[in-house]
Motif scaffolding. Sequence first.
Motif, short mmCIF file in Angstrom:
data_model
loop_
_atom_site.label_atom_id
_atom_site.label_comp_id
_atom_site.label_asym_id
_atom_site.label_seq_id
_atom_site.Cartn_x
_atom_site.Cartn_y
_atom_site.Cartn_z
N LYS A 295 0.81 -1.19 0.13
CA LYS A 295 -0.01 0.05 0.16
C LYS A 295 0.89 1.21 -0.11
CE LYS A 295 -4.37 -1.55 2.11
NZ LYS A 295 -5.24 -1.31 3.26
N CYS A 296 2.10 1.33 0.65
CA CYS A 296 2.90 2.28 0.82
C CYS A 296 3.67 2.32 -0.56
CB CYS A 296 3.78 2.23 1.91
SG CYS A 296 3.00 2.45 3.50
N GLY A 297 3.93 1.30 -1.36
CA GLY A 297 4.61 1.25 -2.67
C GLY A 297 6.21 1.16 -2.19
N ILE A 298 6.28 0.51 -0.97
CA ILE A 298 7.99 0.03 -0.42
C ILE A 298 8.19 -1.08 -0.77
CG2 ILE A 298 9.35 0.45 1.49
CD1 ILE A 298 7.42 2.48 2.62
N ALA A 299 9.43 -1.49 -1.12
CA ALA A 299 9.80 -2.71 -1.34
C ALA A 299 10.56 -3.28 -0.10
CB ALA A 299 10.77 -2.92 -2.91
N TYR A 300 10.57 -4.54 0.17
CA TYR A 300 11.31 -4.93 1.29
C TYR A 300 11.77 -6.31 1.23
CZ TYR A 300 7.31 -7.78 2.87
OH TYR A 300 6.20 -8.67 2.94
N CYS A 301 12.40 -6.69 2.12
CA CYS A 301 12.76 -8.30 2.40
C CYS A 301 12.57 -8.63 3.93
CB CYS A 301 14.07 -8.36 1.88
SG CYS A 301 15.43 -7.70 2.32
N ARG A 302 12.79 -9.82 4.04
CA ARG A 302 12.72 -10.15 5.34
C ARG A 302 13.22 -11.53 5.63
NH1 ARG A 302 8.27 -14.27 6.10
NH2 ARG A 302 7.09 -14.35 4.33
N ASP A 303 13.95 -11.82 6.76
CA ASP A 303 14.71 -13.12 7.18
C ASP A 303 15.00 -13.17 8.65
OD1 ASP A 303 15.82 -15.19 6.41
OD2 ASP A 303 17.38 -14.33 5.25
#
Length: 139
Positions: free
Chosen positions: A48-56
Amino acid sequence: EEMHDELLHVKYGFSSEQYEKIKDFGESALVITNADEFFKRIDLAFNKCGIAYCRDLVSYYDGNNIQHLKEVQANNSRIAFWKRQKYAFQQEYRFFAFTEVEDNLTLDIGDISDISQILTTEQLLNTYMEATCTIKEIE
């Protein structure tokens, strides 16, 4: 761990080191009871914010660790997923947003009371999970 015939019984809990270090973190803890749904809501909020991310999960290292150096050289965003071994008791999981932030980033993931529970730190540290699995030979 106990093995009876084909059944493996495992009990997961906090280690004595974790207990000693975590007991003074605060009076309470938020426990996510449905991780899949929690991750869906975070994904939706980032989108919704248009922010790419990754998680781990965070990896922990001592001194000069070649795996750490190679991974960060290959992808500099991986630096966010490494910490010194002395913090390994935290068993941390992180989200890394590909955006500039002056002070902090707040995401509205909505009400999560349906997928979470607040426990006192004492309750959390005295909680454990048990699992029983059937062990079979690979055919």
